[in-house]
Design a protein around this motif. Structure first.
Motif, short mmCIF file in Angstrom:
data_model
loop_
_atom_site.label_atom_id
_atom_site.label_comp_id
_atom_site.label_asym_id
_atom_site.label_seq_id
_atom_site.Cartn_x
_atom_site.Cartn_y
_atom_site.Cartn_z
N GLU A 314 0.82 -1.22 0.00
CA GLU A 314 0.00 0.00 0.00
C GLU A 314 0.86 1.26 0.00
O GLU A 314 0.54 2.23 -0.67
CB GLU A 314 -0.94 0.02 1.21
CG GLU A 314 -1.91 -1.15 1.27
CD GLU A 314 -2.93 -1.17 0.12
OE1 GLU A 314 -2.88 -0.32 -0.77
OE2 GLU A 314 -3.78 -2.09 0.13
N ASN A 315 1.91 1.27 0.81
CA ASN A 315 2.77 2.47 0.82
C ASN A 315 4.14 2.14 1.37
O ASN A 315 4.33 1.10 2.00
CB ASN A 315 2.12 3.60 1.62
CG ASN A 315 1.88 3.21 3.07
OD1 ASN A 315 2.83 3.01 3.84
ND2 ASN A 315 0.62 3.06 3.46
N VAL A 316 5.07 3.02 1.08
CA VAL A 316 6.45 2.86 1.56
C VAL A 316 6.84 4.17 2.24
O VAL A 316 6.69 5.24 1.67
CB VAL A 316 7.41 2.58 0.38
CG1 VAL A 316 8.82 2.32 0.89
CG2 VAL A 316 6.91 1.39 -0.45
N LYS A 317 7.27 4.08 3.50
CA LYS A 317 7.66 5.27 4.26
C LYS A 317 9.10 5.13 4.69
O LYS A 317 9.47 4.09 5.23
CB LYS A 317 6.85 5.38 5.55
CG LYS A 317 5.43 5.78 5.39
CD LYS A 317 4.80 5.90 6.78
CE LYS A 317 3.31 6.05 6.66
NZ LYS A 317 2.66 6.03 7.97
N THR A 318 9.85 6.16 4.51
CA THR A 318 11.23 6.13 4.98
C THR A 318 11.39 7.13 6.11
O THR A 318 11.01 8.30 5.96
CB THR A 318 12.19 6.47 3.83
OG1 THR A 318 12.08 5.43 2.86
CG2 THR A 318 13.64 6.52 4.31
N ILE A 319 11.87 6.68 7.25
CA ILE A 319 12.19 7.60 8.34
C ILE A 319 13.71 7.72 8.32
O ILE A 319 14.41 6.77 8.69
CB ILE A 319 11.70 7.04 9.69
CG1 ILE A 319 10.25 6.60 9.58
CG2 ILE A 319 11.89 8.08 10.79
CD1 ILE A 319 9.72 5.91 10.84
#
Ligand SMILES: *Cc1c(COP(=O)(O)O)cnc(C)c1O
Length: 438
Positions: A314-319
């Motif tokens: 669904e989504n890719v988040k980079t912290i």
């Protein structure tokens, strides 16, 4: 290790010319598109191969009368039962619900073993009405209730007693069940097992066959089973000397391990069974007791490697400086094992299963729960929205442990045989979610 090599964890997994991950020779990306995600896929041919390994090894290396019994709790749904029956295995059930599903699938009731440390009187009566083969009795209250109900129904019921041999197989605590301090069974070391056994022998409506122990799950070699067998055979000899009763059955429970990642060793079930068999024969010789029929109750090692779960990214988040999160359209509701046990899994991007990784990604579920993860720090090739993520070796304790947390609908299950698929469990609908609410 290349991604392609990582994908080949079991012989029924492959990667095709387009770089798609395949199970049982079937393109997983096609299945995800056709049936929607999340989707459980179960390779029936692999289930049958695993059953045959147990069936033939037990016939070859264990004494006459020995059997393998499939532990239903690993994966219980109607269409699994004919497969198990056709391959010559019995089945154990851990609840009246599992028994109901097995019965509605036409599974022969005499091949059913009923487990559980908290059977209610209603459960006991239902199982007696079904004429199941054998109860594995956990405690004195169950013994009394079963004896009374069987008497009222004019039945003499076969039983085994569940004992704890008091050994530690060095697996994760929550799947370690054979220690003295356990909610399961009755301990040999405290003398309680002997008083329970003596008592069982006085009960007119019960026919004691022998003893059961289950030392835990995910055990990689025969050593802990040999240790358990030693204690149980000593116990059988003691009971014979003190009471004259000779057990004809020794049930050593389930537990051979499966390979979830390349860090797990490959094991040969047949070689382990062969070593265990000869160990048991030798020990019976030393103790001068007749060799009992041996029962094994594999669950995980029958179905785990036959299954994979497919999700859509669904989504890719980079912290920055912390982590990359990939959120998929399922999670702890369809696979709670990482949240419960930190279980390791191999994860791939199924539509790019030959592309090498660019970084580590944590696969997060969609539930409102920070602990809802499938796996942390997996090497993947830059996942993108719409990619298909495949989690390998999810045939055991995934569908059977699934919940509707957050009112997520449980996924469908597709079975593969000879390269063609059958929908065995349909995807739940919102109407299913509301169905019990008045
Ligand atoms: C869970 C269980 C099994 C199956 O264990 P696996 O690790 O899946 O093989 C067998 N017998 C009993 C009593 C169990 O509780």
């Amino acid at each position: 290790m290349t991604t392609r090599e990582r994908a080949m964890l079991h012989p029924n997994y492959s990667v095709d010319d387009r770089g798609h991950f395949c199970i049982g020779g079937v393109d997983s990306v096609m299945l995800a598109k056709k049936y929607g995600t999340p989707l459980y896929v179960l390779d029936e041919d692999a289930v049958r191969r695993n059953c045959r390994t147990y069936y033939s090894s037990v016939k070859k290396h264990f004494p006459p009368g020995s059997t393998a019994i499939y532990a239903s709790k690993a994966l219980s749904f109607k269409r699994i039962y004919p497969v198990i029956n056709e391959e010559g295995l019995g089945a154990d059930v851990a609840s009246a619900g599992e028994l109901y599903i097995a019965k509605s699938a036409g599974f022969p009731m005499e091949k059913i073993l009923f487990h559980g440390n908290g059977k209610s009187e209603a459960d006991i009566r239902f199982a007696l009405e079904c004429s199941i083969g054998c109860f594995v009795v956990d405690n004195r209250e169950e013994l009394d209730t079963l004896n009374r109900c069987a008497g009222e129904m004019g039945i003499r019921q076969k039983i085994q007693l569940r004992l704890t041999p008091g050994i530690d197989p060095h697996t994760f605590d929550a799947v370690n069940t054979g220690k003295i301090d356990s909610k399961f069974g009755t301990a040999i070391a405290t003398g309680q097992a002997f008083s329970l056994t003596s008592y069982a022998l006085t009960l007119r409506n019960l026919d004691l066959q022998g003893f059961h122990c289950h030392i835990g799950s995910q055990i990689f070699d025969d050593r802990p089973f040999c240790d358990a067998a030693d204690i149980m055979l000593d116990y059988i000899a003691t009971v014979r000397d003190k009471t004259g009763f000779t057990a004809s059955v020794l049930n050593l429970g389930g537990g051979f391990a499966v390979r979830y990642t390349h860090d797990d060793p490959e094991i040969s079930i047949e070689e382990n069974i062969a070593r265990l068999g000869s160990h048991i024969m030798d020990r019976c010789g030393e103790l001068h007791i007749p060799v009992p029929a041996i029962i094994l109750e594999p669950g995980r090692s029958i179905v785990a490697d036959a299954g994979v779960t497919l999700y859509t990214v669904e989504n890719v988040k980079t912290i920055e400086d912390y982590k990359n999160y990939v959120t998929v359209d399922g999670g702890m509701a369809d696979n709670p094992r990482y949240a419960l046990y930190r279980s390791p899994y191999t994860v791939l991007i199924a539509n790019r299963a030959a592309a090498n990784p660019d970084a580590l990604y944590t696969i997060a579920g969609r539930c409102c729960e920070s602990g809802d993860m499938i796996q942390e720090d997996v090497p993947l090739p830059a996942p993108q929205r719409g990619d298909i993520a495949a989690v390998l070796v999810t045939g055991a304790y995934n569908y059977s442990m699934a919940s509707n947390y957050n009112w997520l609908c449980r996924p469908a299950l597709v079975m593969l045989r000879g390269g063609t698929e059958t929908l065995a469990i349909r995807h739940e609908t919102f109407a299913d979610l509301a169905a019990c609410q008045l």
